[in-house]
Design an enzyme around this catalytic site. Structure first.
Site, PDB file in Angstrom:
ATOM      1  N   ARG A  32       0.827  -1.222   0.000  1.00 26.77           N
ATOM      2  CA  ARG A  32       0.000   0.000   0.000  1.00 26.77           C
ATOM      3  C   ARG A  32       0.859   1.270   0.000  1.00 26.77           C
ATOM      4  O   ARG A  32       0.512   2.259   0.642  1.00 26.77           O
ATOM      5  CB  ARG A  32      -0.957   0.033   1.205  1.00 26.77           C
ATOM      6  CG  ARG A  32      -2.043  -1.010   1.159  1.00 26.77           C
ATOM      7  CD  ARG A  32      -3.196  -0.565   0.277  1.00 26.77           C
ATOM      8  NE  ARG A  32      -4.257  -1.548   0.262  1.00 26.77           N
ATOM      9  CZ  ARG A  32      -5.364  -1.462   1.008  1.00 26.77           C
ATOM     10  NH1 ARG A  32      -5.550  -0.453   1.807  1.00 26.77           N
ATOM     11  NH2 ARG A  32      -6.276  -2.389   0.916  1.00 26.77           N
ATOM     12  N   ARG A  36      -3.952   6.640   0.342  1.00 24.95           N
ATOM     13  CA  ARG A  36      -4.522   7.844   0.964  1.00 24.95           C
ATOM     14  C   ARG A  36      -3.622   8.606   1.919  1.00 24.95           C
ATOM     15  O   ARG A  36      -3.960   9.703   2.323  1.00 24.95           O
ATOM     16  CB  ARG A  36      -5.813   7.472   1.686  1.00 24.95           C
ATOM     17  CG  ARG A  36      -6.922   7.111   0.729  1.00 24.95           C
ATOM     18  CD  ARG A  36      -8.052   6.409   1.432  1.00 24.95           C
ATOM     19  NE  ARG A  36      -7.594   5.133   1.949  1.00 24.95           N
ATOM     20  CZ  ARG A  36      -8.386   4.227   2.512  1.00 24.95           C
ATOM     21  NH1 ARG A  36      -9.662   4.487   2.678  1.00 24.95           N
ATOM     22  NH2 ARG A  36      -7.899   3.087   2.940  1.00 24.95           N
ATOM     23  N   ASP A  82      -6.714  -3.624  -7.285  1.00 20.75           N
ATOM     24  CA  ASP A  82      -7.255  -4.175  -6.038  1.00 20.75           C
ATOM     25  C   ASP A  82      -7.572  -5.650  -6.217  1.00 20.75           C
ATOM     26  O   ASP A  82      -7.919  -6.077  -7.322  1.00 20.75           O
ATOM     27  CB  ASP A  82      -8.523  -3.420  -5.618  1.00 20.75           C
ATOM     28  CG  ASP A  82      -8.845  -3.687  -4.156  1.00 20.75           C
ATOM     29  OD1 ASP A  82      -8.326  -2.966  -3.301  1.00 20.75           O
ATOM     30  OD2 ASP A  82      -9.567  -4.661  -3.868  1.00 20.75           O
ATOM     31  N   TYR A 157     -14.310 -12.633   0.856  1.00 23.66           N
ATOM     32  CA  TYR A 157     -15.071 -11.420   0.492  1.00 23.66           C
ATOM     33  C   TYR A 157     -16.296 -11.790  -0.346  1.00 23.66           C
ATOM     34  O   TYR A 157     -17.373 -11.214  -0.196  1.00 23.66           O
ATOM     35  CB  TYR A 157     -14.177 -10.449  -0.290  1.00 23.66           C
ATOM     36  CG  TYR A 157     -13.182  -9.713   0.591  1.00 23.66           C
ATOM     37  CD1 TYR A 157     -13.573  -8.588   1.318  1.00 23.66           C
ATOM     38  CD2 TYR A 157     -11.863 -10.144   0.716  1.00 23.66           C
ATOM     39  CE1 TYR A 157     -12.670  -7.910   2.126  1.00 23.66           C
ATOM     40  CE2 TYR A 157     -10.957  -9.480   1.525  1.00 23.66           C
ATOM     41  CZ  TYR A 157     -11.368  -8.364   2.226  1.00 23.66           C
ATOM     42  OH  TYR A 157     -10.473  -7.703   3.043  1.00 23.66           O
TER      43      TYR A 157
HETATM   44  O1  CP3 Z   1       0.072   0.377  -3.230  1.00 20.31           O
HETATM   45  C1  CP3 Z   1      -0.341  -0.793  -3.292  1.00 20.31           C
HETATM   46  O2  CP3 Z   1      -0.089  -1.660  -2.444  1.00 20.31           O
HETATM   47  C2  CP3 Z   1      -1.138  -1.194  -4.536  1.00 20.31           C
HETATM   48  C3  CP3 Z   1      -2.540  -1.126  -4.461  1.00 20.31           C
HETATM   49  C4  CP3 Z   1      -3.395  -2.059  -3.622  1.00 20.31           C
HETATM   50  C5  CP3 Z   1      -4.683  -1.664  -3.163  1.00 20.31           C
HETATM   51  N1  CP3 Z   1      -5.281  -2.758  -2.609  1.00 20.31           N
HETATM   52  C6  CP3 Z   1      -5.259  -0.325  -3.319  1.00 20.31           C
HETATM   53  C7  CP3 Z   1      -6.382   0.096  -2.457  1.00 20.31           C
HETATM   54  C8  CP3 Z   1      -3.202  -3.396  -3.245  1.00 20.31           C
HETATM   55  C9  CP3 Z   1      -1.982  -4.297  -3.414  1.00 20.31           C
HETATM   56  C10 CP3 Z   1      -4.417  -3.823  -2.611  1.00 20.31           C
HETATM   57  C11 CP3 Z   1      -4.641  -5.199  -2.117  1.00 20.31           C
HETATM   58  C12 CP3 Z   1      -5.828  -5.482  -1.320  1.00 20.31           C
HETATM   59  N2  CP3 Z   1      -7.104  -5.008  -1.483  1.00 20.31           N
HETATM   60  C13 CP3 Z   1      -5.862  -6.431  -0.256  1.00 20.31           C
HETATM   61  C14 CP3 Z   1      -4.681  -7.271   0.191  1.00 20.31           C
HETATM   62  C15 CP3 Z   1      -3.770  -6.532   1.086  1.00 20.31           C
HETATM   63  C16 CP3 Z   1      -4.364  -6.218   2.438  1.00 20.31           C
HETATM   64  O3  CP3 Z   1      -4.499  -5.010   2.714  1.00 20.31           O
HETATM   65  O4  CP3 Z   1      -4.643  -7.134   3.193  1.00 20.31           O
HETATM   66  C17 CP3 Z   1      -7.174  -6.446   0.248  1.00 20.31           C
HETATM   67  C18 CP3 Z   1      -7.688  -7.287   1.406  1.00 20.31           C
HETATM   68  C19 CP3 Z   1      -7.958  -5.548  -0.534  1.00 20.31           C
HETATM   69  C20 CP3 Z   1      -9.412  -5.281  -0.428  1.00 20.31           C
HETATM   70  C21 CP3 Z   1      -9.693  -3.885  -0.094  1.00 20.31           C
HETATM   71  N3  CP3 Z   1      -9.452  -2.819  -0.939  1.00 20.31           N
HETATM   72  C22 CP3 Z   1     -10.252  -3.380   1.110  1.00 20.31           C
HETATM   73  C23 CP3 Z   1     -10.633  -4.232   2.297  1.00 20.31           C
HETATM   74  C24 CP3 Z   1     -10.343  -2.000   0.955  1.00 20.31           C
HETATM   75  C25 CP3 Z   1     -10.996  -1.041   1.908  1.00 20.31           C
HETATM   76  C26 CP3 Z   1     -10.173  -0.779   3.103  1.00 20.31           C
HETATM   77  C27 CP3 Z   1      -9.386   0.466   2.902  1.00 20.31           C
HETATM   78  O5  CP3 Z   1      -8.169   0.453   3.151  1.00 20.31           O
HETATM   79  O6  CP3 Z   1     -10.020   1.463   2.513  1.00 20.31           O
HETATM   80  C28 CP3 Z   1      -9.799  -1.664  -0.312  1.00 20.31           C
HETATM   81  C29 CP3 Z   1      -9.683  -0.297  -0.910  1.00 20.31           C
HETATM   82  C30 CP3 Z   1      -8.359   0.128  -1.400  1.00 20.31           C
HETATM   83  N4  CP3 Z   1      -7.499  -0.636  -2.134  1.00 20.31           N
HETATM   84  C31 CP3 Z   1      -7.801   1.426  -1.232  1.00 20.31           C
HETATM   85  C32 CP3 Z   1      -6.559   1.406  -1.889  1.00 20.31           C
HETATM   86  C33 CP3 Z   1      -5.591   2.542  -2.030  1.00 20.31           C
HETATM   87  C34 CP3 Z   1      -8.469   2.590  -0.517  1.00 20.31           C
HETATM   88  C35 CP3 Z   1      -9.665   3.096  -1.261  1.00 20.31           C
HETATM   89  C36 CP3 Z   1      -9.558   4.499  -1.836  1.00 20.31           C
HETATM   90  O7  CP3 Z   1      -8.461   5.037  -2.022  1.00 20.31           O
HETATM   91  O8  CP3 Z   1     -10.619   5.065  -2.143  1.00 20.31           O
END
Ligand code: CP3
Length: 352
Positions: A32, A36, A82, A157
């Site tokens: 990540r 944000r 994602d 999920y």
């Molecule tokens: O920079 C990076 O790592 C690349 C981008 C990336 C995102 N999600 C962007 C994202 C990666 C590698 C992921 C993987 C991901 N997504 C996982 C596995 C890693 C982990 O965190 O356990 C999981 C479980 C998800 C599912 C997911 N996506 C959730 C549960 C959420 C909401 C929780 C949150 O943090 O808001 C997301 C949204 C998400 N994925 C965001 C980002 C930057 C935030 C949303 C936004 O910016 O509007």
């Protein structure tokens, strides 16, 4: 050859570690690392109607991927996407509600999803385009990572309809073993093709995110995590993919060692709980990645500095990729990230 000039043919440090080398310093990237906590991300993100549209817009996604690479001397970029794009591509409704995380519609019929596997890869072609755009501008010394969610994590999920404590998904595994195994097989095949497409479009490393390996009894861990990872990796190789693959069984605890022994990954990513000793034992099998606590990265200060030294000391003598034990938390001060990257790389920013 002048040793002080950067060698354009030099293998990225990250790939050298994944090829089995112990390098002069560990390469570093953060899960990540785009997102944000960066003001420039928030500005870019505000231009897209919703998160899925943002991920599937190659121009925006490439820009989000590159933002942390401009600020910091990270050794690898991870494509901005994602893990929940795949259920969407298989026909399940997926959307993100601001402040609430992901939501998924009803689970489609398994037979319907089986028929959609081939089409699902084509529906994710924009992620391939993002990778191509990033690779075209990223310095050759920096590696590009593609990724997918692991079958069990994505299934949780899909079954639960969003984030939760995973008790419904685990109950489903006990009550409907055949249906769950069939769902995992669908995800193995669709993920393998998706990962192969990413490799074909410029990914040089792949990571499998098993974010919810925690709380599984040993027999379920074997059935839901180890088994599908072995199958997925074999299928990726069968599709002709030769680039290194990192497995991240987050929350596996002591079972991470059995995972490393049974799944022939090029590296195993460790979570915040991993002990120094277990990490060293796994290093005798494969490379390791991790495991700085994202809460400590956010907190900063002397405790952060000390922990970074400890990690470098305890694992830096072997095949090691410096990373967090889970993703960056959204209100992490960007200076804390810069401080750790500068310590590990000896550089304030890329090129200097
Ligand atoms: O920079 C990076 O790592 C690349 C981008 C990336 C995102 N999600 C962007 C994202 C990666 C590698 C992921 C993987 C991901 N997504 C996982 C596995 C890693 C982990 O965190 O356990 C999981 C479980 C998800 C599912 C997911 N996506 C959730 C549960 C959420 C909401 C929780 C949150 O943090 O808001 C997301 C949204 C998400 N994925 C965001 C980002 C930057 C935030 C949303 C936004 O910016 O509007």
């Amino acid at each position: 050859m002048n040793a002080t000039l950067p060698n354009p043919d030099a293998q990225p440090l990250m790939l050298r570690v994944l090829a089995g080398e112990t390098t002069e310093r560990p390469p570093i990237w953060f899960m990540r690392q785009a997102g944000r906590y960066l003001p420039e991300y928030l500005e870019l993100r505000a231009k897209a109607p919703d998160f899925i549209a943002f991920c599937l817009n190659p121009e925006m996604a490439a820009e989000a991927t590159l933002q942390p690479m401009r600020r910091y001397a990270f050794d690898a970029a991870i494509v901005f996407a994602d893990i929940l794009l795949l259920p969407g591509a298989l026909g399940q409704k997926v959307w993100f509600q601001a402040g609430e995380g992901p939501k998924l519609g009803p689970l489609p019929e398994l037979a319907t999803m089986e028929a959609e596997i081939e089409a699902s890869t084509a529906r994710l072609a924009n992620v391939g385009e993002t990778l191509g755009r990033v690779r075209a501008v990223l310095e050759p010394e920096r590696a590009l990572i593609g990724f997918a969610g692991a079958p069990w994590t994505v299934a949780t999920y899909m079954i639960e309809g969003g984030s939760s404590d995973r008790s419904r998904a685990r109950t489903y595994a006990y009550e409907h073993p055949e249906a769950l195994d069939r769902l995992l097989d669908i995800l193995v095949e669709a993920s393998a093709r998706y990962l192969a497409m990413q490799a074909a479009n410029g990914a040089q490393v792949l990571q499998i995110f098993e974010s919810w390996a925690e709380g599984l009894p040993e027999d379920l861990f074997q059935r839901l995590v180890i088994g599908p990872h072995v199958k997925l990796l074999a299928r990726v190789r069968e599709l002709g993919v030769t680039i290194p693959v990192i497995g991240f069984p987050r929350g596996a605890g002591a079972l991470a060692e059995g995972y490393a022994a049974q799944v022939p990954m090029n590296a195993v990513a460790l979570d915040t709980q991993a002990s120094a000793e277990m990490g060293r034992r796994i290093q005798s099998i494969t490379a390791i990645q991790g495991a700085l606590d994202p809460l400590l990265l956010r907190a900063g200060g002397k405790a952060l500095d000390a922990r970074v030294e400890t990690l470098l000391h305890q694992w830096g003598g072997g095949r090691y990729i410096f990373n967090l034990g889970h993703g960056i938390i959204l209100d992490t001060p960007p200076e804390h990230v810069g401080r750790v990257v500068a310590r590990v790389t000896g550089k304030q920013g890329w090129g200097g």
